[in-house]
Write an enzyme that holds these catalytic residues in place. Structure first.
Site, short mmCIF file in Angstrom:
data_model
loop_
_atom_site.label_atom_id
_atom_site.label_comp_id
_atom_site.label_asym_id
_atom_site.label_seq_id
_atom_site.Cartn_x
_atom_site.Cartn_y
_atom_site.Cartn_z
N ARG A 146 -11.64 72.44 12.54
CA ARG A 146 -12.30 73.73 12.29
C ARG A 146 -13.77 73.66 12.73
O ARG A 146 -14.28 74.54 13.41
CB ARG A 146 -12.21 74.07 10.80
CG ARG A 146 -12.86 75.38 10.43
CD ARG A 146 -12.85 75.62 8.93
NE ARG A 146 -11.51 75.89 8.42
CZ ARG A 146 -10.87 75.14 7.53
NH1 ARG A 146 -11.46 74.06 7.04
NH2 ARG A 146 -9.66 75.46 7.11
N LEU A 205 -12.23 68.80 10.40
CA LEU A 205 -12.98 68.46 11.63
C LEU A 205 -12.58 69.37 12.79
O LEU A 205 -13.43 69.77 13.60
CB LEU A 205 -12.75 66.99 12.01
CG LEU A 205 -13.30 65.97 11.02
CD1 LEU A 205 -12.94 64.55 11.47
CD2 LEU A 205 -14.81 66.11 10.87
N GLU A 260 -4.78 78.37 25.79
CA GLU A 260 -3.33 78.48 25.93
C GLU A 260 -2.70 77.43 25.03
O GLU A 260 -3.17 76.29 25.01
CB GLU A 260 -2.95 78.22 27.38
CG GLU A 260 -1.57 78.67 27.71
CD GLU A 260 -1.46 78.85 29.21
OE1 GLU A 260 -1.41 80.00 29.65
OE2 GLU A 260 -1.44 77.84 29.90
N TYR A 273 -6.56 78.77 15.15
CA TYR A 273 -7.08 79.74 16.11
C TYR A 273 -7.10 81.15 15.51
O TYR A 273 -8.07 81.89 15.66
CB TYR A 273 -6.24 79.73 17.39
CG TYR A 273 -6.23 78.41 18.13
CD1 TYR A 273 -7.36 77.62 18.22
CD2 TYR A 273 -5.07 77.96 18.77
CE1 TYR A 273 -7.35 76.41 18.90
CE2 TYR A 273 -5.05 76.76 19.46
CZ TYR A 273 -6.19 75.99 19.52
OH TYR A 273 -6.17 74.80 20.20
C1 COA Z 1 -4.94 71.18 16.16
C2 COA Z 1 -5.84 70.07 15.63
C3 COA Z 1 -7.04 69.91 16.57
C4 COA Z 1 -6.35 70.47 14.23
O1 COA Z 1 -7.29 69.49 13.80
P1 COA Z 1 -7.59 69.22 12.25
O2 COA Z 1 -8.87 68.47 12.15
O3 COA Z 1 -6.42 68.63 11.58
O4 COA Z 1 -7.79 70.70 11.70
P2 COA Z 1 -8.51 71.11 10.33
O5 COA Z 1 -8.41 70.01 9.32
O6 COA Z 1 -9.88 71.61 10.63
O7 COA Z 1 -7.59 72.33 9.87
C5 COA Z 1 -8.14 73.58 9.62
C6 COA Z 1 -7.03 74.53 9.24
O8 COA Z 1 -6.13 74.70 10.34
C7 COA Z 1 -4.78 74.79 9.85
N1 COA Z 1 -4.03 73.63 10.31
C8 COA Z 1 -4.49 72.53 10.96
N2 COA Z 1 -3.49 71.68 11.26
C9 COA Z 1 -2.36 72.26 10.78
C10 COA Z 1 -1.00 71.87 10.78
N3 COA Z 1 -0.58 70.71 11.32
N4 COA Z 1 -0.10 72.69 10.19
C11 COA Z 1 -0.49 73.85 9.64
N5 COA Z 1 -1.79 74.28 9.61
C12 COA Z 1 -2.71 73.50 10.19
C13 COA Z 1 -4.87 74.81 8.35
O9 COA Z 1 -5.05 76.16 7.95
C14 COA Z 1 -6.15 74.01 8.12
O10 COA Z 1 -6.76 74.30 6.90
P3 COA Z 1 -6.30 73.46 5.60
O11 COA Z 1 -6.28 72.01 5.95
O12 COA Z 1 -7.37 73.82 4.62
O13 COA Z 1 -4.94 73.98 5.24
C15 COA Z 1 -5.06 68.73 15.52
O14 COA Z 1 -3.90 68.93 14.76
C16 COA Z 1 -4.67 68.13 16.85
O15 COA Z 1 -5.44 67.42 17.49
N6 COA Z 1 -3.41 68.38 17.30
C17 COA Z 1 -2.88 67.75 18.54
C18 COA Z 1 -3.53 68.31 19.78
C19 COA Z 1 -3.31 69.80 19.90
O16 COA Z 1 -2.21 70.30 19.71
N7 COA Z 1 -4.39 70.52 20.24
C20 COA Z 1 -4.36 71.96 20.41
C21 COA Z 1 -3.82 72.30 21.75
S1 COA Z 1 -3.65 74.07 21.95
#
Ligand code: COA
Length: 169
Positions: free
Chosen positions: A104, A102, A125, A136
Site C-alpha cells: 500500500r 508495504l 495491467e 488497486y
Molecule cells: C500485490 C502485492 C504487491 C501486495 O503487497 P503487500 O505488501 O502484501 O500489500 P499490503 O500489505 O499493503 O496490502 C494492502 C491491502 O491490499 C489487499 N491485499 C493485499 N494482498 C492481498 C491478498 N493476497 N489477498 C487479498 N487482499 C490482499 C488487502 O486489502 C490489504 O489490506 P489488509 O492487509 O489490511 O487486508 C504482493 O502481494 C505481491 O508482490 N504479489 C506478487 C506480485 C504481483 O502480483 N504484483 C502485482 C502485479 S499486477
C-alpha cells in the site's frame, strides 16, 4: 546515466522471489537494467520498515541510489511515462514482507510521485483475479479494458488481462 548496480541487485532480489514462475511475469536482469537506462522509466525501492529509497530522477542528473534503505529490500516498483500518462510495469513485495502495508505504501508513493511529475492518467495491467486488484481498487483504479487470454500459464492455461486506470483529478 546507468542505474547503480546495487539498485538493480535489489530489484532482482525481490523479482526472483516475488513473482510466481507460473505466470512468466518476472523480468530478467538485462531487461531491468536496460529499461532503467531510459529516461522515461522510474523506480522506487522499499525497505522492511517502509523507508522508500530515492528513485530515478527525471530532471536531475544526481545519481539515484538506495541509500538509507539498509541491507534488505522488501519491494519495488518500476513504471514508464509517456506524455502525461504513467504505466506501472512491475510492482512487488517479497513474500516474507507481505500483508504489512508495504505494498500500500509503495502504491501510494507511485501515485503521488507520478502526480507530482504532472501525470494525469495512471495505468496498469493485471492478471484476472490477482489479489493485487483489491489494493488497486482501494486506491481508485478502475478496470477499463480486458485482453482475453493474454497471459499463458506454465501448464498452458490462458488468463485474461485487466487494464486498470486511475484518472488524476
Ligand atoms: C500485490 C502485492 C504487491 C501486495 O503487497 P503487500 O505488501 O502484501 O500489500 P499490503 O500489505 O499493503 O496490502 C494492502 C491491502 O491490499 C489487499 N491485499 C493485499 N494482498 C492481498 C491478498 N493476497 N489477498 C487479498 N487482499 C490482499 C488487502 O486489502 C490489504 O489490506 P489488509 O492487509 O489490511 O487486508 C504482493 O502481494 C505481491 O508482490 N504479489 C506478487 C506480485 C504481483 O502480483 N504484483 C502485482 C502485479 S499486477
Amino acid at each position: 546515466m546507468p542505474p547503480p548496480l546495487d539498485d538493480v541487485d535489489r530489484i532482482m532480489d525481490v523479482m526472483e522471489c516475488a513473482f510466481s514462475p507460473e505466470y512468466g511475469e518476472a523480468w530478467n536482469r538485462r531487461q531491468v537494467s536496460d529499461s532503467l537506462l531510459l529516461g522515461t522509466v522510474h523506480y522506487a525501492l522499499i525497505g522492511p520498515d517502509g523507508t522508500i529509497a530515492p528513485q530515478h530522477p527525471e530532471t536531475s542528473d544526481a545519481c539515484p541510489s538506495a541509500g538509507g534503505l539498509g541491507d534488505t529490500t522488501a519491494g519495488f516498483y518500476l513504471s514508464r511515462s509517456v506524455l502525461d500518462e504513467e504505466e506501472l510495469l512491475l510492482f512487488a513485495i517479497a513474500p516474507e514482507f507481505r500483508r504489512r502495508g508495504l505494498g500500500r505504501t509503495l502504491l501510494i508513493h507511485f501515485i503521488i510521485n507520478a502526480t507530482e511529475r504532472g501525470k494525469k492518467r495512471l495505468f496498469l495491467e493485471m492478471r484476472h483475479n490477482n489479489p493485487a486488484g483489491v489494493l488497486y481498487a482501494a486506491h481508485g483504479f478502475r478496470p477499463i479494458g480486458l485482453r482475453p487470454r493474454y497471459y499463458r500459464t506454465l501448464n498452458g492455461d490462458r488468463l485474461d488481462a485487466i487494464t486498470q486506470e486511475l484518472v488524476i483529478e
